[in-house]
Design a protein around this motif. Structure first.
Motif, short mmCIF file in Angstrom:
data_model
loop_
_atom_site.label_atom_id
_atom_site.label_comp_id
_atom_site.label_asym_id
_atom_site.label_seq_id
_atom_site.Cartn_x
_atom_site.Cartn_y
_atom_site.Cartn_z
N PRO A 186 7.70 -1.21 4.89
CA PRO A 186 9.11 -1.49 5.24
C PRO A 186 9.54 -2.93 4.95
O PRO A 186 10.75 -3.22 4.96
N ALA A 187 8.61 -3.84 4.69
CA ALA A 187 8.96 -5.26 4.52
C ALA A 187 9.73 -5.46 3.23
O ALA A 187 9.51 -4.76 2.23
N PRO A 188 10.65 -6.44 3.20
CA PRO A 188 11.40 -6.71 1.97
C PRO A 188 10.50 -7.29 0.89
O PRO A 188 9.50 -7.94 1.17
N SER A 189 10.88 -7.08 -0.36
CA SER A 189 10.07 -7.58 -1.47
C SER A 189 10.03 -9.10 -1.50
O SER A 189 9.08 -9.70 -2.01
N ALA A 190 11.07 -9.74 -0.96
CA ALA A 190 11.10 -11.21 -0.94
C ALA A 190 9.95 -11.78 -0.13
O ALA A 190 9.51 -12.91 -0.37
N SER A 191 9.45 -11.02 0.84
CA SER A 191 8.33 -11.49 1.65
C SER A 191 7.04 -10.78 1.28
O SER A 191 6.09 -10.76 2.05
N GLY A 192 6.99 -10.18 0.10
CA GLY A 192 5.77 -9.56 -0.38
C GLY A 192 5.64 -8.10 -0.05
O GLY A 192 4.57 -7.52 -0.25
N GLY A 193 6.71 -7.46 0.46
CA GLY A 193 6.65 -6.06 0.86
C GLY A 193 7.14 -5.13 -0.23
O GLY A 193 7.21 -5.49 -1.42
N CYS A 194 7.49 -3.89 0.18
CA CYS A 194 7.82 -2.84 -0.78
C CYS A 194 9.24 -2.33 -0.64
O CYS A 194 9.61 -1.34 -1.30
N ASP A 195 10.03 -2.92 0.22
CA ASP A 195 11.42 -2.50 0.43
C ASP A 195 11.52 -1.03 0.85
O ASP A 195 12.53 -0.37 0.60
N GLY A 196 10.48 -0.50 1.50
CA GLY A 196 10.51 0.89 1.92
C GLY A 196 10.34 1.88 0.78
O GLY A 196 10.51 3.09 0.97
N ASP A 197 10.01 1.42 -0.42
CA ASP A 197 9.92 2.26 -1.61
C ASP A 197 8.48 2.72 -1.80
O ASP A 197 7.60 1.93 -2.14
N LEU A 198 8.23 4.02 -1.59
CA LEU A 198 6.88 4.56 -1.73
C LEU A 198 6.37 4.43 -3.15
O LEU A 198 5.20 4.13 -3.39
N GLU A 199 7.23 4.65 -4.11
CA GLU A 199 6.82 4.57 -5.51
C GLU A 199 6.38 3.15 -5.85
O GLU A 199 5.37 2.94 -6.54
N LYS A 200 7.13 2.19 -5.34
CA LYS A 200 6.76 0.79 -5.57
C LYS A 200 5.42 0.48 -4.91
O LYS A 200 4.58 -0.22 -5.48
N ALA A 201 5.21 1.00 -3.71
CA ALA A 201 3.94 0.77 -3.01
C ALA A 201 2.79 1.38 -3.80
O ALA A 201 1.72 0.76 -3.94
N CYS A 202 2.99 2.59 -4.34
CA CYS A 202 1.93 3.21 -5.15
C CYS A 202 1.62 2.37 -6.38
O CYS A 202 0.45 2.20 -6.75
N GLY A 203 2.69 1.86 -7.01
CA GLY A 203 2.48 1.02 -8.19
C GLY A 203 1.66 -0.22 -7.87
O GLY A 203 0.76 -0.60 -8.63
N ILE A 204 1.98 -0.85 -6.74
CA ILE A 204 1.23 -2.05 -6.35
C ILE A 204 -0.23 -1.70 -6.07
O ILE A 204 -1.15 -2.42 -6.49
#
Length: 1428
Positions: A951-969
């Motif tokens: 759930p953390a914003p990408s500006a602080s190193g998170g995924c913005d709630g995006d599951l696809e982005k999390a999988c990519g990371i």
């Protein structure tokens, strides 16, 4: 007046009063009777010494008390005596007081008068002064006469007596001084008395406190009167001589000290100590509230000016020659002490301005000026930048007015500051390059400016020391090409000067320290240093240093005359070859050591095998012991200063002394120059850091001193009140560049290898040391971390902050505990040390890796930290928890974590732990040695991924709630982690994927799959993010021919396959809606296989079993979403025939293992007959088996290459090939494509046997089988060469086969082709007009492979034929030379596009082709030539 037995007048009166009642009716009668008695027996001088309180005589039993006042009594006596003599009472009292003072001062037992009284004198003087005070109170004492009479005494007054008069407000010192008309005599008396006072203190330490008070009061008076402000002149107008006297005394005393500066060694120790006592006058604290601030500033400015301009006899040429003797540690301690005391009155900027003003307006004493520069740059941290600004200003003024004075001033200051080392000021070589090394320098504005610079440098040449000339020659000023002659003229002049100094530029060392001014280093000594540096480089790289190679060619005289003799010094050779032996051997093999010199060296080593080793060890031990002991003594002295806050001002000077001692122990830096060192990474072998024993002992001594100083200072004060002492200490260490490799290597040993075994004090000390190293990061070069293996990829160039990240690993329970303790100590120390710093300032000092480790470890080990809890900052609490003997680091880390200030710090972008960084740390953990249990680790992963980072914003190193982005990371991080070198496993890459992380990835992919079903039909649902991620990684890396890049790509693809197999099988296939129908979409998988995955197949034409089975299982699972599951499977398998045939070829290879799996799954899912296309696969396999075993006819249904694949794989599973040869003849006539396809698969096996012999394919067997197939093709007159045609015009035939093969196998087809030459028939030449074209094209490809060094297989131990690449090329060449004369003329018409390339690669063959391609030549064939 004393009575009998020494009893006083008061005692007598009191005694009489107690014995009987008074016979006098009143006090007046008593006084009158006493006067009559005194008139007969009086001693007025003794009377003045009688000082007591009022006596109260009285009887007992209520008898009346009577008071007799001694004060009024003495006044009455003085008045009576004065009236008889006819003089005023006040005058008589003053004269008698002077007489008493003279008697008291002369009562000393000392033969000569001393400034301080003894105890008896002091007591008597105290009585006298009390009486005088009483007389003053009754207005019967004349001050003016008293002052005049004081100067009429036989001997001048004693200084302490005068001080008591001044201190008791009887006669002020100013009034006393003003009363003497002979001002010079007063100055002489004061100076002699003050000198005597300082000397007497040295002799008698008991009077030191009193002497200090006397000196302070006199100094205050001198400043008040000698440096009056305008506002004070009116109030002191009555003093005319006092300002002169005070000023003159201060001047004389300063001269007394400065006279001794030049002859400190000749002066007596007691005299020097006396002068140091006088220097207390310059303590600013003496005058804080007593002297006007402006007067104080005026005094110190005047004194500084006087010091800098004192006795200006030295010329600039003297300064150039002698300034190295005026460094801080070599300057007279009197002068440096004086400077340091004066510096307390000014800021660094004010001091620089004052220095600049003096230089511009006075003739100066260069020794004093330059020693002031050294002291200032050592003792004032901000002085470095201010001096740089001053130098820039001086150069601007010099070039504006072409002023030589400003130029020489700038050069002298730059050189002097550089003498103190790079820890406090940039090296001279670096300053010279920065000022004149580019076209933007001050000299680049015009030719006149250029000429001015070189005229100046030329004027310096006769006085220059060799090191500076070397800097000017090696790093000359920038000069435009058209003015090059000016530079060459100067270089010639400088070389001439070097020759006069007997220093040849050719004899300059390979790694000479051009920033050093040590002229005593002869070529022999420099050569020894060069050898040590070259050995260090060789030991780290295992390559001969480039500088040594260049010297052996371009600087032959130095190399042969100095370097080689220094390298080949005879010694006892060790049993196990060391780095020196390996280096010598490498040079010998490279023909860089003459044979006769090498032989002489080996003979000398054998000759001194026993004796020399013992002698050298004794000499080295005795030689190095003394400097180390001196260093220990100075470090011990530093500790006494650090624990005392009042002595912090002495710390910079002591650290400068330690630096000097350290230089004696280590020797000067062996680097070519300090500026180059900044760009030269420090080699550290992290897996096994190697340190010289001598350097390790010095580093241990310094680190121990640092830790002890920290602990000792912390006992008295928290870090924020410890001053800059530790920062200066670490900065001094960083200034010794030759110490840094040993320092960083030792820190690697302590932190990486021994961390968990360190105690609390060690950890706290090392953590603080790391913080202070970060303060000095500008002085530390990058670190080339070697992982301990031979591959070049094992080395990584790191910043000092990244270096700590390498050393602090979190893999096991012990390393987790150590890392938490270390990082907690470092962060807490920083916040306690700099409590007023902003988050931005703290961020600049704190290595990001330390904070990120804390963000990783603390929530991992503490459930409480997984919430958002903050408390108000309590810095003392943090430090007390750290320095407490019963240290609990888990509690301390949690305490730090809850600090509001620390939480603010974590918001800084540079310090935030991103999801990717968290994953990298988690992937390093050894699960079996983890500090958490499996269930605890699972809970932590769930919190970190789903509650924190997702759930953390990408500006602080998170995924913005995006599951696809999390999988990519996660996928990218797993791949990056696996590609990274793991130091814990000796540099081997990790090929396994963390099961815990993979489990979370599987959950996310399944969730994404469910979401895509809901979004079916949307554009977002039509793209397969998984293959996008994988292909994006490969796209970012260029296709390179380098072995390293090829290995990376191969390993990357293997990891891709590993991840794909680890994910749900259905994730490989997408579903989409077409109208009302659900379709299966495998296009992304097909594309990935065709472009990338086929290149890591084992047999050249088939994928590995795991990914093949995974695809088919996924296909069956995905078909559940289709309305007609069998139809969906059929469509995909039909599409495979043209879009991804390698999938079907893989099914053919693995069908015996694959069939039961798929049949069982289909039955579980559908319980119906197999899908048509799956049934066809089973039929192809069954047909091939039946054809080979029972002799039935082989059905030719479907694409022939699929049938061929099943037939080939079935044949490979049976041996020997006797029956198969017969079976081929039963295939029938219309089987050309089937046989060509069989040949293709057989050739793929042949190539696989060459490049991957461990795959279980035998080369000879594959070759024999290929020849059998080719024989069948030839016997049937079938066309097969098109299989090898890279530009086939008919894509419908064999392009499917080529598209299914790996790129490597396709590139090696020429090897396979020329392995078949024994079976080529003569009829080929006439039947296949393209045969010559194909043969020539493959030969060119073969040559290119050899020239580029790609892919050609090496000879394996068990094969001799066609093993060596050169043998393969020779075979192909002989074949072409034999076949070209027999080719029909039409064959030569096709080869025209290849002729130019052939002539370039093989001119002889090209000429032959040209010859036979002409019609006339074709008619003159030699009929006797036998081709086959």
């Amino acid at each position: 007046m004393a009575g009998p037995g020494g009893r006083t007048w008061r005692d007598l009166l009191a005694g009489r009063a107690r014995k009987r009642k008074s016979a006098f009716r009143s006090g007046a009668e008593l006084q009158e009777a006493a006067l009559r008695l005194l008139d007969r027996h009086q001693n007025l001088n003794d009377l003045l010494l009688e000082v007591e309180d009022s006596v109260k005589p009285g009887g007992q039993g209520g008898v009346e008390h009577q008071e007799v006042s001694s004060e009024s009594f003495i006044v009455s006596v003085l008045q009576e005596q004065a009236s008889r003599l006819g003089v005023p009472t006040a005058i008589l009292a003053a004269k008698n007081a002077v007489t008493n003072i003279e008697r008291i001062c002369q009562a000393s037992a000392s033969p000569s008068q001393v400034p301080l009284l003894n105890l008896d004198q002091r007591k008597r003087l105290s009585c006298l002064l009390q009486t005088v005070k009483d007389l003053l109170a009754n207005n019967v004492f004349c001050r003016s006469l008293f002052c005049q009479e004081m100067w009429k005494m036989k001997d001048p007054p004693v200084l302490e007596a005068v001080w008591h008069l001044h201190r008791g407000n009887i006669v002020g010192l100013g009034e006393l001084l003003e009363s003497n008309p002979a001002a010079p005599a007063v100055v002489e008396w004061l100076c002699n008395s003050l000198c005597g006072l300082c000397e007497q203190v040295e002799e008698s330490s008991g009077d030191a406190e009193l002497a200090g008070r006397v000196l302070s009061d006199f100094a205050i008076l001198f400043l008040q009167n000698g440096f009056q402000q305008t506002s004070e002149l009116g109030r002191k107008v009555e003093f005319k001589n006092v300002p002169y006297i005070c000023h003159a005394v201060l001047q004389r005393m300063l001269t007394w000290v400065l006279d001794a500066v030049g002859k400190e060694k000749q002066e007596d120790v007691s005299t020097l100590q006396a002068m140091r006592f006088w220097l207390n006058v310059f303590n600013v604290s003496v005058y804080r509230s007593a002297v006007h601030p402006d007067s104080l500033q005026q005094f110190f400015r005047h004194t500084l000016t006087e010091v800098l301009t004192y006795n200006p006899l030295l010329k600039v040429s003297d300064a150039i020659h002698m300034q190295k003797e005026w460094s801080f540690t070599r300057t007279c301690s009197l002068l440096t002490t004086l400077y340091r005391k004066m510096f307390m009155a000014f800021s660094a900027k004010e001091l620089i301005c004052q220095l600049q003003q003096v230089l511009e307006t006075h003739e100066v004493n260069w020794q004093h000026v330059l020693s002031c520069v050294s002291t200032l740059v050592v003792c004032q941290a901000e002085a470095e930048q201010l001096f740089k600004d001053l130098l820039r200003h001086l150069l601007i003024k010099a070039f504006e007015n072409y002023d030589m004075e400003n130029m020489i001033t700038a050069f002298l200051i730059a050189r002097q500051a550089a003498l103190e080392g790079p820890a406090v000021f940039m090296p001279y070589s670096e300053w010279f390059k920065a000022s004149f090394g580019s076209s933007g320098g001050h000299h680049g504005s015009s030719k006149k400016a250029l000429v001015f610079l070189f005229e100046f440098l030329s004027e310096l040449v006769p006085f220059e020391a060799a090191p500076y000339l070397k800097v000017h020659i090696m790093y000359p000023p920038f000069v435009p090409t058209k003015h090059r002659s000016i530079l060459l003229e100067y270089i010639t002049l400088a070389k001439t000067r070097l020759a006069d100094l007997k220093v040849a530029i050719e004899d300059m060392g390979l790694y000479e320290d051009l920033s050093s001014t040590d002229e005593s280093v002869q070529p022999q000594g420099q050569a020894l240093r060069d050898v040590e540096k070259a050995l260090q480089i060789f030991e780290n790289t295992r390559k001969i240093p480039t500088s040594v190679i260049e010297a052996s060619i371009f600087r032959r005289p130095y190399y042969t005359s100095w370097f080689l003799p220094a390298l080949l010094r005879p010694r006892v050779l060790p049993k196990t070859p060391d780095a020196r032996m390996a280096f010598i051997d490498s040079l010998k093999r490279a023909d860089k050591i003459p044979s006769n010199l090498y032989s002489t060296y080996m003979q000398a080593c054998c000759a001194m095998k026993e004796k020399m080793l013992q002698d050298e060890s004794k000499v080295e031990t005795s030689h190095s012991k003394e400097p180390v002991e001196q260093l220990k003594a100075e470090l011990a002295e530093l500790r006494t200063l650090i624990v005392d806050q009042a002595k912090y001002e002495d710390v910079p000077a002591q650290i400068a002394v330690i630096s000097d001692r350290l230089t004696s122990v280590l020797g000067h830096s062996s680097d070519e120059n300090e500026a180059a060192t900044l760009n030269s990474p420090i080699q550290v072998d992290i897996s096994a850091p190697r340190l010289e024993p001598s350097h390790q002992s010095v580093v241990d001594l310094l680190l121990t001193s640092f830790c002890q100083n920290l602990i000792a200072a912390s006992y008295f004060n928290p870090p924020d009140r410890q001053g800059p002492c530790l920062s200066l200490f670490v900065k001094m260490m960083c200034g010794h560049r030759n110490l840094l490799p040993a320092l960083l290597g030792r820190l690697c040993q302590l932190i990486y290898h021994q961390g968990p075994s360190l105690n609390d004090a060690h950890i706290l000390g090392l953590a603080a040391f790391v913080i202070h190293l970060s303060e000095c990061r500008a002085l530390i070069p990058e670190v080339k971390a070697n992982c301990g293996i031979s591959e070049p990829i094992s080395e990584k160039v790191l910043s000092i902050s990244e270096y700590w990240n390498c050393l602090l690993v979190c893999r096991t329970e012990e390393s987790f505990a150590f890392c938490m303790r270390f990082c907690t100590a470092a962060a807490s120390y920083l916040m306690c040390k700099f409590p007023s710093y902003s988050c931005e300032d703290l961020c600049a000092l704190l290595p990001p890796s330390l904070v990120k480790k804390l963000q990783y470890i603390v929530p991992r080990l503490s459930l409480e930290a997984r919430g958002i809890l903050c408390e108000e900052a309590k810095t003392d609490l943090i430090w007390s928890s750290l320095s407490c003997p019963s240290l609990n680091y888990k509690r301390a880390s949690l305490c730090l974590w809850k600090q509001a200030r620390f939480q603010e710090l974590l918001k800084e972008k540079a310090l935030q732990l991103s999801f990717r960084e968290w994953l990298l740390l988690e992937l390093e953990v050894y699960p079996e040695k983890d500090i958490l249990s499996a269930s605890e680790r699972q809970d932590f992963h769930y919190w970190a991924i789903y509650q924190w980072y997702l759930p953390a914003p990408s500006a602080s190193g998170g995924c913005d709630g995006d599951l696809e982005k999390a999988c990519g990371i996660i996928i990218n991080t797993i791949l990056d982690s696996s590609q990274r070198l793991d130091l814990g496993s000796c540099g081997q890459s990790k090929m396994s994927v963390s099961p815990d992380i993979l489990c979370k990835l599987q959950e996310m992919v399944l969730e994404l799959g469910c979401r895509r079903k809901l979004l079916s039909g949307c554009l977002d649902a039509q793209r397969h993010f998984l293959f996008e991620i994988l292909q994006e990684r490969l796209k970012d890396r260029k296709h390179s021919s380098s072995l390293g890049e090829q290995l990376w790509r191969q390993q990357e693809l293997l990891l891709h396959r590993r991840i794909l197999v680890g994910l749900p099988a259905s994730a490989l296939i997408m579903t989409c809606r077409k109208g009302k129908k659900t379709m299966l979409d495998c296009e992304d998988f097909f594309r990935f296989v065709n472009l990338e995955l086929k290149n890591v197949c084992s047999r050249g034409y088939a994928l590995s079993y795991d990914i093949t089975a995974h695809f088919f299982r996924g296909l069956l699972n995905a078909s559940l979403d289709c309305e007609e599951s069998a139809e969906g499977v059929n469509d995909v398998l039909t599409a495979c025939q043209t879009r991804c045939p390698i999938v079907l070829f893989s099914a053919a290879l693995w069908w015996p293992r694959l069939e039961p799996v798929l049949c069982s799954q289909w039955k579980r899912l559908f319980g119906a007959p197999l899908a048509e296309e799956l049934e066809r696969l089973r039929e192809w396999q069954s047909s091939a088996t039946s054809f080979l075993s029972s002799g039935v006819v082989f059905p030719l249904s479907g694409p022939p290459w699929i049938s061929a694949a099943f037939l080939h794989c079935t044949i490979q599973q049976q041996s020997p090939h006797g029956r198969e040869r017969n079976a081929l003849k039963r295939l029938g006539t219309d089987t050309e494509q089937l046989l060509v396809s069989l040949l293709f698969f057989s050739l793929m096996d042949l190539i696989s046997a060459k490049i991957a012999p461990k795959e279980g394919v035998d080369f000879q067997t594959s070759l024999e089988w290929s020849l059998v197939i080719l024989q069948c093709l030839e016997e049937g007159g079938m066309s097969w060469p098109l299989l090898f045609h890279s530009a086939e015009k008919d894509p419908r035939k064999y392009c499917v086969l080529r598209s299914a093969a790996s790129d490597c196998h396709i590139r090696l087809l020429p090897v396979a082709f020329y392995s078949l030459t024994p079976c080529f028939h003569q009829e080929l030449l006439t039947r296949e007009q393209t045969f010559l074209y194909v043969a020539l094209d493959l030969y060119i490809q073969l040559l290119r492979l050899f020239v580029e060094g790609k892919d050609l297989p090496r000879q394996s131990p068990d094969t001799t034929e066609h093993g060596d690449p050169l043998e393969v090329i020779s075979t192909a060449r002989r074949f072409l030379f034999s076949v070209i004369p027999r080719c029909p003329a039409p064959s030569f018409g096709n080869i025209q596009p290849l002729l130019a390339t052939c002539e370039e690669l093989d001119p002889e063959l090209g000429a032959t082709l040209l010859h036979f391609s002409r019609p006339a030549a074709a008619m003159e064939l030699d009929e006797e030539l036998v081709l086959f």
